[in-house]
Each structure stands twice: as structure tokens, then as C-alpha cells.
Design a protein around this motif. Structure first.
Motif, PDB file in Angstrom:
ATOM      1  N   GLU A   1       5.924  -4.006  12.128  1.00 19.02           N
ATOM      2  CA  GLU A   1       4.577  -4.003  12.703  1.00 19.02           C
ATOM      3  C   GLU A   1       3.747  -2.837  12.174  1.00 19.02           C
ATOM      4  O   GLU A   1       2.532  -2.833  12.288  1.00 19.02           O
ATOM      5  N   ASN A   2       4.428  -1.860  11.550  1.00 17.62           N
ATOM      6  CA  ASN A   2       3.729  -0.727  10.943  1.00 17.62           C
ATOM      7  C   ASN A   2       3.492  -0.921   9.452  1.00 17.62           C
ATOM      8  O   ASN A   2       3.049  -0.001   8.771  1.00 17.62           O
ATOM      9  N   SER A   3       3.796  -2.109   8.935  1.00 18.95           N
ATOM     10  CA  SER A   3       3.597  -2.365   7.514  1.00 18.95           C
ATOM     11  C   SER A   3       2.160  -2.778   7.245  1.00 18.95           C
ATOM     12  O   SER A   3       1.415  -3.146   8.159  1.00 18.95           O
ATOM     13  N   VAL A   4       1.786  -2.719   5.987  1.00 12.09           N
ATOM     14  CA  VAL A   4       0.427  -3.083   5.591  1.00 12.09           C
ATOM     15  C   VAL A   4       0.181  -4.574   5.780  1.00 12.09           C
ATOM     16  O   VAL A   4      -0.956  -5.029   5.787  1.00 12.09           O
TER      17      VAL A   4
ATOM     18  N   ILE B   1       1.931   6.125  11.181  1.00 12.21           N
ATOM     19  CA  ILE B   1       3.320   5.918  10.752  1.00 12.21           C
ATOM     20  C   ILE B   1       3.362   5.428   9.306  1.00 12.21           C
ATOM     21  O   ILE B   1       4.188   5.878   8.502  1.00 12.21           O
ATOM     22  N   PHE B   2       2.454   4.499   8.975  1.00  9.79           N
ATOM     23  CA  PHE B   2       2.422   3.936   7.622  1.00  9.79           C
ATOM     24  C   PHE B   2       2.135   5.010   6.582  1.00  9.79           C
ATOM     25  O   PHE B   2       2.856   5.127   5.568  1.00  9.79           O
ATOM     26  N   TYR B   3       1.093   5.819   6.808  1.00 11.85           N
ATOM     27  CA  TYR B   3       0.746   6.866   5.842  1.00 11.85           C
ATOM     28  C   TYR B   3       1.814   7.959   5.794  1.00 11.85           C
ATOM     29  O   TYR B   3       2.131   8.492   4.720  1.00 11.85           O
ATOM     30  N   SER B   4       2.385   8.318   6.947  1.00  8.81           N
ATOM     31  CA  SER B   4       3.413   9.357   6.973  1.00  8.81           C
ATOM     32  C   SER B   4       4.638   8.924   6.178  1.00  8.81           C
ATOM     33  O   SER B   4       5.160   9.680   5.351  1.00  8.81           O
TER      34      SER B   4
END
Length: 331
Positions: A213-216, A234-237
């Protein structure tokens, strides 16, 4: 030859083999991720798959930004034709072919593919093309502050206009593209090993909590909700810390022997392999191999990568096919 890969230069071509090795690793992650997705029935719970998907496309876009050279000295007409040939033509060609294949080979009736679904089959090429166009336009602005504002405005507009899924890809990939461009100009200011180690440890801690769910692919833009902010954070980190881990590993990767130059040749064909591996993955899906053993998935990924490299070499012997299928200009 220096032991540290930062100074590893191919004497014949003048290429920095460090980046070719990183690109080879990146395309291997892409293929391995697809293999796990096809072969493992519980692929969303697969830890290796979650780690791969938490940073592999950000790594790819970071590399693309790194090699996105300034094009101020190239005429606009010549430049746009080159990018259309290199990125958009293969994107459209493979999008049409793959969409038609998925439509006719589907086991259940499917709606006829539209232009959006066609472009999204090879979305990376399309998004990279758009970012390069924006970079070309914004680079013509003489004031740095205005250029930064222009990128911020683009990000905000795409975020709130929300034309999914392309808006997801643009919002997700733009920061990595820009940091890659910045990195090329500031590479002499290479972060210390301690900094890279700390970022790598942060990545290992965060990615254990990462879910799809945190994917692009699964975010929903258009409004600034707490959920979206959390997903992007979360995605950028994971993306930036994962990239730091890769840079750390390849900074001290041994270069002696013949293996590194051999792997580097694979890294010189990443766009070729990116488009060709999709067909191999479709074939793998039709075969229907099922396993949750990561070693088997890795072996299949290596076979697919080797096969696609061989096919790429054959295609490149023909000017027309190399242009149409790979976007490559053979001299």
C-alpha cells in the motif's frame, strides 16, 4: 586500477564501470521482482519481494537522473527527435504489442485496451520522457530559484490533478530523478561511509514494515490526507535509504578479475532488457511455474536476463529493428 569502484574506469571505452554495475544490479532486481510475483502465489508476503519493491524503481530513476546530462548545447528539434526515438517509440510499440497480447491471451473477457493502458505497460519509459522534457524546459530558466519553484509547482499540480496512474509515477519518481541529477554535479561530495551506513540501517528498519500500500502503484493522490502523507514518507524514505545502501555496497565492491566487466556489459543494455523481459515474464506466466523458493526465482531471473541480453544482441544487428524495438541508434 583503484580498488574502490569510484575510480573504476574502463580504459577502452572510458565508461565508469561502477554505474554499469549498479544498472545491471537494478535491472536484475526488476526481473527478480517480476519472477517472484509470477512464481510465488503469496508474493505480497514475500520479504525479498517487499524489499525489492521498496526501492528498485527509485534506484532506476535515480540512475536516469544521474545520466540526464544538460542539453543546452543541443538544438531543440534534434533533442526532441532523439528522445522520441529513444524512449517514446519503444514505449508505444511495446505498449500496443503487449496490450494486444494481454487482451487476446486473457482467459476471461477483457475490455479493449485504451491509449492510457498502452502507455502504462512500459510506464517507466513514458515517465522518463516527460521528466526529461520538463528538465529541458526548466534548464532554460537562468535563475536557480525559479527552476526550483518550477519543479515544485509541477509536483503540486500533478499531485492534485490526479490523472492516475501516470500522476502516481510522476509524483513518485520526480524526487529521485532530481536527486540523481544533483548527485552528478556533487559526486565529489560523496557521503562518508558512516552516513551511508546509517541510511542503510534506516532502510533495513523501515523496509521490514513496508507493505504494497506504500508502493507507487497503490497510492491515491488528489487530496492531502494523513494516509497519503504517511505513504509518501515511507515510500521516499525507503527509496532514498535503499539507494544509499546500493551506493555503499558498490563503493567497496571488489573489481579484480573478469566478472565485473562482464556484468557491466549487462548494465549497458538496461533499457533493452527492461522492454524485452516483459515478454519473457509473460511466457513464464503462461508456463505456470509455482514456487516460494527465492533461490529458484533468482535462477529463473538470471536465465531470463541472459536470454534477453542474447535477444538484444541479435536485434541490434538490424538497424530498423533496433530502432523500432529498442530505440537504439546503431552506428
Amino acid at each position: 586500477m583503484c580498488k574502490i569502484m569510484e575510480n573504476m574506469i574502463d580504459r577502452q571505452s572510458g565508461r565508469d564501470l561502477k554505474w554499469d554495475l549498479i544498472k545491471a544490479f537494478a535491472i536484475f532486481l526488476v526481473i527478480l521482482g517480476h519472477c517472484i510475483q509470477i512464481m510465488d502465489p503469496l508474493w505480497q508476503q514475500n520479504l525479498v519481494q517487499r524489499i525489492i519493491y521498496s526501492f528498485h524503481m527509485p534506484l532506476f530513476m535515480f540512475i536516469s537522473g544521474y545520466f540526464a546530462m544538460s542539453s543546452k548545447n543541443t538544438g531543440s528539434g534534434k533533442w526532441i527527435i532523439d528522445k522520441l526515438r529513444r524512449l517514446l517509440v519503444p514505449c508505444v510499440v511495446h505498449g500496443i504489442v503487449l496490450s494486444a497480447a494481454l487482451y487476446f491471451l486473457a482467459k476471461t473477457p477483457q475490455p479493449c485496451p485504451n491509449i492510457i493502458s498502452v502507455m502504462n505497460v512500459t510506464w517507466y519509459l513514458f515517465v522518463l520522457f516527460l521528466l526529461l522534457v520538463f528538465a529541458r524546459i526548466f534548464d532554460s530558466i537562468p535563475w536557480k530559484a525559479v527552476r526550483i519553484i518550477a519543479w515544485c509547482v509541477l509536483y503540486v499540480v500533478v499531485f492534485f490533478v490526479d490523472f492516475e496512474p501516470d500522476s502516481l509515477y510522476i509524483v513518485g519518481m520526480t524526487p529521485f530523478f532530481l536527486v540523481g541529477r544533483w548527485w552528478r554535479n556533487k559526486e565529489k561530495m560523496y557521503p562518508s561511509t558512516i552516513v551511508l551506513v546509517l541510511l542503510s540501517l534506516i532502510f533495513l528498519a523501515i523496509c521490514s514494515q513496508w507493505t504494497f500500500e506504500n508502493s507507487v502503484y497503490d497510492m491515491h493522490l488528489g487530496q492531502l490526507s494523513g494516509l497519503v502523507v504517511r505513504q509518501l514518507a515511507i515510500f521516499y524514505s525507503c527509496g532514498f535509504c535503499g539507494i544509499s545502501l546500493v551506493l555503499l555496497v558498490f563503493k567497496y565492491c571488489p573489481t579484480e578479475g573478469r566478472i565485473a566487466p562482464l556484468i557491466a556489459k549487462v548494465g549497458q543494455r538496461t533499457l533493452d532488457l527492461y522492454v524485452l523481459q516483459i515478454y519473457a515474464i509473460m511466457l513464464l506466466n503462461r508456463i505456470g511455474i509455482a514456487t516460494d523458493k527465492i533461490v529458484y526465482c533468482m535462477l529463473v531471473a538470471i536465465v531470463i536476463m541472459s536470454f534477453c541480453f542474447a535477444v538484444s544482441s541479435l536485434i541490434r544487428k538490424n538497424r530498423f529493428l533496433s530502432q523500432l524495438i529498442l530505440g537504439a541508434r546503431i552506428k
